[in-house]
Design an enzyme around this catalytic site. Structure first.
Site, PDB file in Angstrom:
ATOM      1  N   CYS A  79       0.843  -1.195   0.000  1.00 37.49           N
ATOM      2  CA  CYS A  79       0.000   0.000   0.000  1.00 37.49           C
ATOM      3  C   CYS A  79       0.880   1.248   0.000  1.00 37.49           C
ATOM      4  O   CYS A  79       1.417   1.649   1.033  1.00 37.49           O
ATOM      5  CB  CYS A  79      -0.931   0.014   1.209  1.00 37.49           C
ATOM      6  N   CYS A  92      -0.226   4.100   2.387  1.00 42.06           N
ATOM      7  CA  CYS A  92       0.058   3.798   3.789  1.00 42.06           C
ATOM      8  C   CYS A  92       1.559   3.861   4.077  1.00 42.06           C
ATOM      9  O   CYS A  92       1.973   4.372   5.123  1.00 42.06           O
ATOM     10  CB  CYS A  92      -0.511   2.436   4.160  1.00 42.06           C
TER      11      CYS A  92
END
Length: 186
Positions: A132, A135
């Site tokens: 991700c 993130c």
């Protein structure tokens, strides 16, 4: 590190590099023991290999407080949710999704059992394993702003990469004994 040493010995020959790296990345370096073992537990949990997680937990329990292990497991759980959600928002690339509230509970990010910065480091490592980008960027900014160096972040991600590779390599161990089609035909 007896439990992870047993994992190393179980890795098949095609994973020889992983065997060597698994020993090397968990040696003392720029991370505290809590950071090093928290990253190891969190990423072993994220890799979803029960044997690897059991070994990481066994070795971590000998090195760190229970609160660190609790945070590492919580980081793996919360990031399993967040990495899917935020990766979707990033991949779809529509502002309309970015404007929608997540409405997902993630209280542990705000109130970890031990260190906030360490929890963010565990979340960063799991986010790297789960791919991700949003993130990873977010957690990297938080840990650097919280006083960790890029060398510490780099060391954490190296641990994450090797633990993930160890999980994959344990799965390969079952296939290493299977004869190839050429050998079976001959």
């Amino acid at each position: 590190m007896a439990a992870l040493d047993a994992i190393r010995e179980a890795l098949p020959e095609p994973a020889r590099d992983i065997k060597l790296n698994l020993q090397a990345v968990l040696q003392p370096g720029t991370l505290t023991p809590a950071q090093r073992w928290g990253v190891a537990v969190a990423t072993a949990a994220a890799a979803r290999n029960e044997r690897l997680l059991a070994a990481a937990l066994a070795d971590a329990r000998a090195e760190v407080e229970p609160a660190v292990i609790e945070d590492a497991l919580a980081a793996a759980a919360v990031m399993a949710m967040n990495n899917v959600y935020y990766r979707f928002r990033h991949m779809v690339g529509k502002a309309s999704y970015a404007e929608k509230p997540a409405r997902l509970r993630m209280n542990r990010l705000v109130k970890p059992a031990a260190s906030k910065v360490d929890f963010e480091l565990f979340a960063l490592a799991v986010s790297a394993v789960n791919g991700c980008e949003t993130c990873v960027r977010s957690h990297e900014q938080v840990v650097v702003a919280g006083g960790l160096s890029e060398d510490q972040v780099h060391e954490a991600v190296r641990i994450a990469a090797v633990l993930h590779a160890a999980a994959v390599s344990l799965e390969l161990a079952g296939y290493a004994a299977v004869p190839s089609a050429a050998a079976a035909a001959g």
